[in-house]
Design an enzyme around this catalytic site. Structure first.
Site, mmCIF file in Angstrom:
data_model
loop_
_atom_site.group_PDB
_atom_site.id
_atom_site.type_symbol
_atom_site.label_atom_id
_atom_site.label_comp_id
_atom_site.label_asym_id
_atom_site.label_seq_id
_atom_site.Cartn_x
_atom_site.Cartn_y
_atom_site.Cartn_z
ATOM 1 N N HIS A 107 41.901 46.724 38.372
ATOM 2 C CA HIS A 107 41.296 45.460 38.809
ATOM 3 C C HIS A 107 41.305 45.305 40.335
ATOM 4 O O HIS A 107 40.620 44.435 40.873
ATOM 5 C CB HIS A 107 41.986 44.256 38.135
ATOM 6 N N SER B 287 49.472 43.783 43.294
ATOM 7 C CA SER B 287 48.879 44.601 42.238
ATOM 8 C C SER B 287 48.646 46.026 42.709
ATOM 9 O O SER B 287 48.052 46.254 43.762
ATOM 10 C CB SER B 287 47.551 43.997 41.783
ATOM 11 N N ASP C 91 44.555 49.376 32.754
ATOM 12 C CA ASP C 91 44.337 48.728 34.055
ATOM 13 C C ASP C 91 44.847 49.612 35.194
ATOM 14 O O ASP C 91 45.502 49.134 36.117
ATOM 15 C CB ASP C 91 44.991 47.357 34.106
#
Length: 514
Positions: A131, A240, A163
């Site tokens: 992402h 992230s 992911d």
């Protein structure tokens, strides 16, 4: 007057030419580069021995230990900015740099999203979250190293099911992280999270492992694999794709998500385990895609009620509610109603644990399953198959009510929105999936077909999603147990199937196998 008109027309044509040329240059594509590499060229380092033994850790001052680990690992974590299209309606102000200008008003809106990445090889391969880079405009990805050098990043491959994604930069001699064994991580163990929260580059926070094998349902993919490491080390926007490391400086997880009511850190962070992340990264580097091993079962975690029904002395294992036709599980003797207790000697007590154990293996690997069947414990050797993304089978998925939202809503509407009291799911080897439920205040259990595998026996017979099963071979079915009994009984005698069904429009129909 005519001269002035011609003069103005000429200027206008020149301006139009400039604008068209600018737009063409803006959208021109570069020549793609194949960043796949043979394993003998690119090495992802795995650890076999910890930097410090348990006895040494007990004697080390925590402040010195954290300082040493941070100093070692921080250069291995990078800052990533990605240009993506956006709408002000779905992106908060603190998530992007708006490129407003005269040209910004004329061109499509763009944003610069921020994340982190981990150097996993000395020749420039970077592991990050999907992402962070998904939707990048013309692969416009900027990677900034800890020493402030800047590179253009290219996407080598992406895996939405975990992911995760791998980038490549043109650099050599980079400090690469060592991948630890996430299967050895324990609750209460000290960890450090390293990343770039709120664009604060190279930020290090400390905490402990709060829990293991968390399934928080944040990955939007039907074949998702979620078995997160939970930590209370501070993780925020921008973290992230960053590193979660142990006290030996080894990568044990890729920071991916937080659970928060405010959108910022509240003590609950989640990281993809390093064993799974490394497998995904190595597949992408070597093949350009992830080659996912497939067992071919539909599963659900054992609870107290199920353990009692199966006469189990303890609540353990993962229940097999269905087997995909032609799957590895079917070929090697795994049966519906089996309970899988272990994979290669390692216990599994949650469905996502089993998924993760299979996901780190390769197609063609031989796996030993510990199985509880009919009061006895047995073992089965299974040669794993390979998951094809275009497959529509239900193999390897957990039983989740969200897979059947639409049929459930249709049934609720037909019953004047009466409340659903209890819901159960099962998948049958014929190639169809059933939802069993009771409406509040009613004793009747309704059995609705919520999925049919294309090309399966059920599909050839004519079973359809939304049909309710009333009878099998003339026998009234009252619950999942009786439905399973009649289908198994018929399969053993090799007789033709006959189903009495109630279609969505209320008509009663009978279909038979040929």
């Amino acid at each position: 007057m005519k001269f002035n008109n011609r003069y103005l027309s000429g200027i206008l044509l020149i301006l139009i030419g400039i604008i068209v040329g600018t737009l063409f240059a803006f959208y021109s594509l570069y020549t793609p580069v194949d960043d796949r590499a043979d394993v003998d060229v690119t090495e992802v380092k795995h650890s076999t021995e910890p930097l410090f033994t348990s006895e040494q850790l007990e004697n080390l001052d925590a402040r010195f230990l954290f300082e040493r680990v941070a100093d070692r690992v921080t250069p291995m974590v990078v800052y990533i900015e990605t240009t993506v299209p956006f709408s002000r309606n779905n992106m908060p102000d603190d998530e992007f740099h708006d490129e407003d200008s005269f040209w910004g008003d004329m061109l499509p809106k763009r944003a610069r999203t921020v994340g982190s990445g981990i150097l996993i090889s000395s020749d420039g391969y970077i592991l990050t979250n999907n992402h962070v880079v998904d939707g990048a405009v013309n692969d416009d990805i900027e990677v900034v190293l800890n020493d402030k050098r800047t590179f253009k990043g290219r996407i080598v491959g992406q895996d939405p099911t975990t992911d995760l994604a791998v980038l490549k930069i043109d650099a050599r001699g980079l400090p690469a992280i060592t991948v630890g064994n996430s299967d050895k991580v324990g609750v209460g163990e000290w960890v450090l999270a390293i990343g770039n929260p709120f664009r604060l580059r190279s930020t290090v926070t400390a905490g402990i492992v709060s829990a293991l094998s968390r399934d928080v349902q944040i990955i939007n993919d039907q074949m998702r694999v979620e078995s997160f490491i939970q930590t209370d080390a501070a993780i925020n926007k921008g973290n992230s794709g960053g590193a979660l490391v142990n006290t030996s400086g080894e990568l044990i997880g890729v920071n991916t998500a937080i659970a928060s009511q405010s959108g910022n850190y509240q003590g609950y962070g989640f990281a993809v385990p390093s064993n799974l992340a490394a497998k995904v990264a190595e597949d992408i580097i070597e093949y350009g895609e992830v080659r996912r091993a497939l067992l071919g079962v539909t599963i659900v975690s054992i609870d107290a009620r199920m353990a009692e029904q199966l006469n189990m002395d303890t609540i353990r294992g993962v229940y097999v509610s269905g087997i995909s036709p032609g799957s590895a599980a079917q070929k090697h003797g795994v049966r519906t109603d089996d309970v899988i207790l272990s994979v290669n000697g390692e216990k599994v007590n949650e469905s996502n644990q089993l998924q993760q154990k299979i996901a780190v293996l390769n197609p063609g690997d031989i796996v030993e399953l510990g199985i509880y069947r009919g009061g006895k414990e047995i073992t089965k050797q299974v040669v794993l198959g390979m998951l094809e993304r275009e497959q529509e089978e239900l193999a390897g998925r957990q039983e989740e009510p969200r897979e059947s939202i639409e049929p459930q809503q249709r049934e609720a509407e037909r019953n004047d929105n009466e409340g659903v009291q209890e819901v159960e799911f099962a998948t049958f080897e014929l190639g169809f999936r059933v939802m069993a439920f009771q409406n509040a205040g009613q004793e009747e259990v309704k059995l609705m077909i919520i999925g049919v595998i294309t090309g399966s026996d059920a599909d050839r017979i004519g079973l359809q999603e939304g049909d309710r099963i009333l009878k099998v071979n003339g026998h009234k079915v009252e619950d999942l147990q009786s439905l399973r009994h009649f289908i198994t009984q018929n399969s053993e005698t090799d007789e033709r199937f006959s189903f009495e069904l109630k279609s969505q429009d209320g008509n009663i129909k009978t279909i038979q196998s040929k």
